[in-house]
Design an enzyme around this catalytic site. Structure first.
Site, PDB file in Angstrom:
ATOM      1  N   GLU A 219       7.870   3.166 -16.622  1.00 29.49           N
ATOM      2  CA  GLU A 219       8.701   4.315 -16.325  1.00 29.49           C
ATOM      3  C   GLU A 219      10.016   3.917 -15.676  1.00 29.49           C
ATOM      4  O   GLU A 219      10.113   2.886 -15.009  1.00 29.49           O
ATOM      5  CB  GLU A 219       7.933   5.280 -15.405  1.00 29.49           C
ATOM      6  CG  GLU A 219       6.680   5.788 -16.097  1.00 29.49           C
ATOM      7  CD  GLU A 219       5.886   6.809 -15.296  1.00 29.49           C
ATOM      8  OE1 GLU A 219       5.677   7.908 -15.816  1.00 29.49           O
ATOM      9  OE2 GLU A 219       5.482   6.511 -14.164  1.00 29.49           O
TER      10      GLU A 219
ATOM     11  N   CYS B 265      16.316   3.878 -11.121  1.00 30.44           N
ATOM     12  CA  CYS B 265      15.203   3.092 -10.576  1.00 30.44           C
ATOM     13  C   CYS B 265      14.423   2.529 -11.758  1.00 30.44           C
ATOM     14  O   CYS B 265      13.879   3.288 -12.551  1.00 30.44           O
ATOM     15  CB  CYS B 265      14.331   4.014  -9.715  1.00 30.44           C
ATOM     16  SG  CYS B 265      12.854   3.210  -9.079  1.00 30.44           S
TER      17      CYS B 265
ATOM     18  N   CYS C  79       0.994  -3.653 -11.748  1.00 27.03           N
ATOM     19  CA  CYS C  79       1.374  -4.552 -10.662  1.00 27.03           C
ATOM     20  C   CYS C  79       0.119  -5.232 -10.146  1.00 27.03           C
ATOM     21  O   CYS C  79      -0.952  -4.632 -10.118  1.00 27.03           O
ATOM     22  CB  CYS C  79       2.037  -3.766  -9.529  1.00 27.03           C
ATOM     23  SG  CYS C  79       2.751  -4.821  -8.240  1.00 27.03           S
TER      24      CYS C  79
ATOM     25  N   CYS D  15      -1.016  -3.072  -3.213  1.00 29.41           N
ATOM     26  CA  CYS D  15      -0.713  -2.389  -1.950  1.00 29.41           C
ATOM     27  C   CYS D  15      -1.562  -1.119  -1.856  1.00 29.41           C
ATOM     28  O   CYS D  15      -1.715  -0.385  -2.838  1.00 29.41           O
ATOM     29  CB  CYS D  15       0.778  -2.065  -1.863  1.00 29.41           C
ATOM     30  SG  CYS D  15       1.785  -3.569  -1.877  1.00 29.41           S
TER      31      CYS D  15
ATOM     32  N   CYS E 183      -0.107   2.551  -2.975  1.00 30.96           N
ATOM     33  CA  CYS E 183       0.775   2.665  -4.141  1.00 30.96           C
ATOM     34  C   CYS E 183      -0.016   3.008  -5.401  1.00 30.96           C
ATOM     35  O   CYS E 183      -1.022   2.368  -5.706  1.00 30.96           O
ATOM     36  CB  CYS E 183       1.522   1.348  -4.351  1.00 30.96           C
ATOM     37  SG  CYS E 183       2.651   1.400  -5.766  1.00 30.96           S
TER      38      CYS E 183
ATOM     39  N   GLY F 194       5.970  -2.467 -10.637  1.00 27.04           N
ATOM     40  CA  GLY F 194       5.935  -3.923 -10.652  1.00 27.04           C
ATOM     41  C   GLY F 194       6.573  -4.582  -9.453  1.00 27.04           C
ATOM     42  O   GLY F 194       7.292  -3.956  -8.679  1.00 27.04           O
TER      43      GLY F 194
ATOM     44  N   SER G  93      13.811  -4.808  -4.672  1.00 24.62           N
ATOM     45  CA  SER G  93      12.835  -4.540  -3.622  1.00 24.62           C
ATOM     46  C   SER G  93      11.591  -5.395  -3.853  1.00 24.62           C
ATOM     47  O   SER G  93      11.027  -5.410  -4.941  1.00 24.62           O
ATOM     48  CB  SER G  93      12.451  -3.058  -3.620  1.00 24.62           C
ATOM     49  OG  SER G  93      11.427  -2.821  -2.668  1.00 24.62           O
TER      50      SER G  93
ATOM     51  N   SER H 195       9.536  -4.577   1.570  1.00 25.73           N
ATOM     52  CA  SER H 195       8.524  -3.601   1.970  1.00 25.73           C
ATOM     53  C   SER H 195       7.789  -4.107   3.201  1.00 25.73           C
ATOM     54  O   SER H 195       6.893  -4.936   3.094  1.00 25.73           O
ATOM     55  CB  SER H 195       7.538  -3.393   0.809  1.00 25.73           C
ATOM     56  OG  SER H 195       8.209  -2.834  -0.294  1.00 25.73           O
ATOM     57  N   LEU H 196       8.149  -3.597   4.357  1.00 25.56           N
ATOM     58  CA  LEU H 196       7.550  -4.068   5.607  1.00 25.56           C
ATOM     59  C   LEU H 196       6.278  -3.276   5.930  1.00 25.56           C
ATOM     60  O   LEU H 196       5.191  -3.824   5.989  1.00 25.56           O
ATOM     61  CB  LEU H 196       8.571  -3.977   6.741  1.00 25.56           C
ATOM     62  CG  LEU H 196       8.119  -4.525   8.094  1.00 25.56           C
ATOM     63  CD1 LEU H 196       7.811  -6.014   8.016  1.00 25.56           C
ATOM     64  CD2 LEU H 196       9.172  -4.247   9.167  1.00 25.56           C
ATOM     65  N   HIS H 197       6.430  -1.995   6.169  1.00 22.89           N
ATOM     66  CA  HIS H 197       5.318  -1.041   6.290  1.00 22.89           C
ATOM     67  C   HIS H 197       4.414  -1.183   7.512  1.00 22.89           C
ATOM     68  O   HIS H 197       3.563  -0.317   7.744  1.00 22.89           O
ATOM     69  CB  HIS H 197       4.440  -1.036   5.033  1.00 22.89           C
ATOM     70  CG  HIS H 197       5.183  -0.734   3.770  1.00 22.89           C
ATOM     71  ND1 HIS H 197       6.181   0.213   3.691  1.00 22.89           N
ATOM     72  CD2 HIS H 197       5.096  -1.274   2.522  1.00 22.89           C
ATOM     73  CE1 HIS H 197       6.659   0.255   2.461  1.00 22.89           C
ATOM     74  NE2 HIS H 197       6.027  -0.637   1.729  1.00 22.89           N
TER      75      HIS H 197
ATOM     76  N   ASN I 177       4.318   9.397  -0.491  1.00 24.12           N
ATOM     77  CA  ASN I 177       4.143  10.307  -1.621  1.00 24.12           C
ATOM     78  C   ASN I 177       2.708  10.233  -2.102  1.00 24.12           C
ATOM     79  O   ASN I 177       2.276   9.200  -2.600  1.00 24.12           O
ATOM     80  CB  ASN I 177       5.095   9.929  -2.763  1.00 24.12           C
ATOM     81  CG  ASN I 177       6.543  10.111  -2.338  1.00 24.12           C
ATOM     82  OD1 ASN I 177       6.951  11.170  -1.898  1.00 24.12           O
ATOM     83  ND2 ASN I 177       7.312   9.030  -2.427  1.00 24.12           N
TER      84      ASN I 177
ATOM     85  N   CYS J 224       8.737   7.474  -5.090  1.00 26.75           N
ATOM     86  CA  CYS J 224       8.275   6.111  -4.788  1.00 26.75           C
ATOM     87  C   CYS J 224       6.757   6.038  -4.812  1.00 26.75           C
ATOM     88  O   CYS J 224       6.088   6.857  -4.188  1.00 26.75           O
ATOM     89  CB  CYS J 224       8.707   5.672  -3.393  1.00 26.75           C
ATOM     90  SG  CYS J 224      10.444   5.798  -3.087  1.00 26.75           S
TER      91      CYS J 224
HETATM   92  N1  SAH Z   1       7.097  -3.848  -5.760  1.00 28.01           N
HETATM   93  C1  SAH Z   1       8.306  -3.595  -5.018  1.00 28.01           C
HETATM   94  C2  SAH Z   1       8.956  -2.265  -5.417  1.00 28.01           C
HETATM   95  C3  SAH Z   1       8.066  -1.099  -5.106  1.00 28.01           C
HETATM   96  S1  SAH Z   1       8.641   0.534  -5.033  1.00 28.01           S
HETATM   97  C4  SAH Z   1       7.999  -3.563  -3.537  1.00 28.01           C
HETATM   98  O1  SAH Z   1       6.815  -3.561  -3.196  1.00 28.01           O
HETATM   99  O2  SAH Z   1       8.911  -3.562  -2.720  1.00 28.01           O
HETATM  100  C5  SAH Z   1       9.661   0.754  -3.691  1.00 28.01           C
HETATM  101  C6  SAH Z   1       8.982   1.152  -2.369  1.00 28.01           C
HETATM  102  O3  SAH Z   1       8.087   2.258  -2.453  1.00 28.01           O
HETATM  103  C7  SAH Z   1       8.199   0.003  -1.762  1.00 28.01           C
HETATM  104  O4  SAH Z   1       8.587  -0.185  -0.446  1.00 28.01           O
HETATM  105  C8  SAH Z   1       6.789   0.519  -1.848  1.00 28.01           C
HETATM  106  O5  SAH Z   1       5.968  -0.084  -0.883  1.00 28.01           O
HETATM  107  C9  SAH Z   1       6.983   1.986  -1.622  1.00 28.01           C
HETATM  108  N2  SAH Z   1       5.832   2.814  -2.011  1.00 28.01           N
HETATM  109  C10 SAH Z   1       4.780   2.473  -2.792  1.00 28.01           C
HETATM  110  N3  SAH Z   1       3.922   3.499  -2.895  1.00 28.01           N
HETATM  111  C11 SAH Z   1       4.424   4.516  -2.186  1.00 28.01           C
HETATM  112  C12 SAH Z   1       3.998   5.856  -1.937  1.00 28.01           C
HETATM  113  N4  SAH Z   1       2.887   6.343  -2.489  1.00 28.01           N
HETATM  114  N5  SAH Z   1       4.798   6.623  -1.168  1.00 28.01           N
HETATM  115  C13 SAH Z   1       5.956   6.146  -0.661  1.00 28.01           C
HETATM  116  N6  SAH Z   1       6.401   4.903  -0.867  1.00 28.01           N
HETATM  117  C14 SAH Z   1       5.643   4.089  -1.606  1.00 28.01           C
END
Ligand code: SAH
Length: 373
Positions: free
Chosen positions: A95, A108, A115, A119, A122, A168, A200, A222-224, A299, A342
């Site tokens: 997508e 985007c 992937c 995570c 995701c 991915g 990213s 992506s720190l989180h 999300n 996202c």
């Molecule tokens: N694989 C890359 C790009 C991912 S998408 C990465 O991990 O950075 C971009 C961002 O959306 C990332 O920071 C990812 O962790 C975040 N993300 C993934 N799932 C999500 C969700 N359900 N809600 C909000 N952000 C999310």
């Protein structure tokens, strides 16, 4: 020569396109002409490229092709966000999402089908890893979106920013992604500013060092979570490359590429990583470094155990970061009603194809009937 031996020119960065033209016994400036047709004029048929010599065009038709991903379906959200499903093969799709704003248009794009990083929060992770996208499939997304958005040569550009934040892990598809980035930045390619192309990553440390040697784009990470224990649960690659190592790689990238700052993405998960103490811990990690934080409200998707933090918690988290000396913003959620936000991209065609292909056929019929649907 069979079809499969033809070279897809869409994925070739300038140097490789020049080499290809030279191998055909042609001058290097033919590569410039080809790039002009491909990326400036939106051409995808050799026979239309009228300023190329006739015999060169004939040779191209024999030895090369311009193959784009096929659009399976398109959806438009109430806020103007648009999402396209593109075909990878019979069962799989990927997508891309277009997000219009008053001062820019962001595309985007995806770098893989599925992937492998797994995570916890995701949706893409749920489907596992299928395959890497080719450079042509990555570049083809921007090409196609330009066409779908009604791009005119010389006209205003619909796409000013490209973010590799779709499906991915871009650094796990390193070679193809870097080749695509070269075409995005090349002034004969899409000619995007390096600050408007963002990669990213979930934190593939060795590849961040490699990237620093290869190309200069904006880096998002992506720190989180502020500590290794929690981050390893949310972003399992952290077990291999813990936070301290990841941050070192980030600062190295900024030094090497003269970057302004790394954007740290931080998904806001209620009761998991959104407490004031965690905000202060993030601030301590990043203060004094070239860093800013982008808070992403979680999300949700079917089957997830996580919930989005409240607006109050997100606001407080941002304020604590600012007070702790770290620039912080909250990402506005876009395209939620079409699962384009996202972490909501899944790209499965199985079980949706029939319905969507059906509606596409219908749309084509309507167009054929002269109705501007
Ligand atoms: N694989 C890359 C790009 C991912 S998408 C990465 O991990 O950075 C971009 C961002 O959306 C990332 O920071 C990812 O962790 C975040 N993300 C993934 N799932 C999500 C969700 N359900 N809600 C909000 N952000 C999310």
């Amino acid at each position: 020569m069979t079809m499969s031996e033809r070279v897809n020119l869409l994925g070739l960065p300038r140097a490789e396109l020049e080499a290809f033209c030279a191998a055909l016994g042609s001058k290097a400036f033919r590569a410039r002409q080809l790039m002009n047709w491909l990326y400036k004029r939106g051409g995808n048929r050799f026979e239309d490229m009228s300023d190329l010599a006739r015999d060169f065009r004939a040779l191209l038709a024999e030895r090369a092709e311009l193959t784009l991903p096929q659009v399976v379906s398109e959806q438009c959200a109430a806020d103007g966000t648009r999402k396209w499903l593109l075909r990878a093969d019979q069962a799989q799709a990927f997508e891309m999402v277009y997000i219009p704003e008053s001062d820019r248009g962001t595309l985007c794009i995806s770098s893989q089908v599925g992937c492998a990083l797994d995570c916890a929060f995701c949706a893409t992770a749920q489907q596992g890893f299928n395959r890497n996208l080719s450079t042509a499939e990555i570049v083809g997304q921007v090409w196609l979106a330009n066409r779908e958005l009604g791009f005119q040569p010389g006209g205003a550009r619909a796409i000013t920013n490209v973010v590799l934040m779709g499906m991915g892990e871009p650094l796990a598809n390193f070679r193809n992604v870097v080749a695509a980035l070269r075409i995005f930045l090349d002034d004969l390619g899409f000619d995007l500013s390096r600050r408007r192309v963002t990669l990213s990553t979930s934190g593939l440390v060795p590849q961040i060092y490699r990237l620093a040697q290869e190309i200069n784009v904006a880096l998002a990470v992506s720190l989180h979570a502020p500590d290794d224990e929690l981050r390893s649960q949310l972003v399992p690659i952290n077990r291999l490359h813990p936070i301290a190592e990841l941050l070192e790689a980030c600062w190295h990238y900024i030094d090497e590429q003269n970057g302004r700052s790394v954007t740290f993405e931080y998904v806001m998960l209620e009761g998991v990583n959104d407490s004031p103490a965690q905000a202060r811990a993030v601030a301590r990690l990043l203060a004094g470094h070239p860093a800013k934080v982008n808070l992403i409200p979680f999300n949700p998707y079917t089957g997830t155990r996580f919930r989005r933090s409240s607006e109050a918690a997100i606001g407080q988290f941002r304020d604590l970061l600012l007070r702790g000396g770290v620039m912080a913003t909250v990402r506005r959620t876009r395209g939620e009603d079409i699962d384009a936000a996202c972490g909501q991209l899944v790209g499965r065609v199985t079980d949706r194809t029939v319905v969507r292909l059906g509606s596409r056929v219908e749309a084509a019929r309507t167009r054929a009937a002269g109705v501007n649907a």
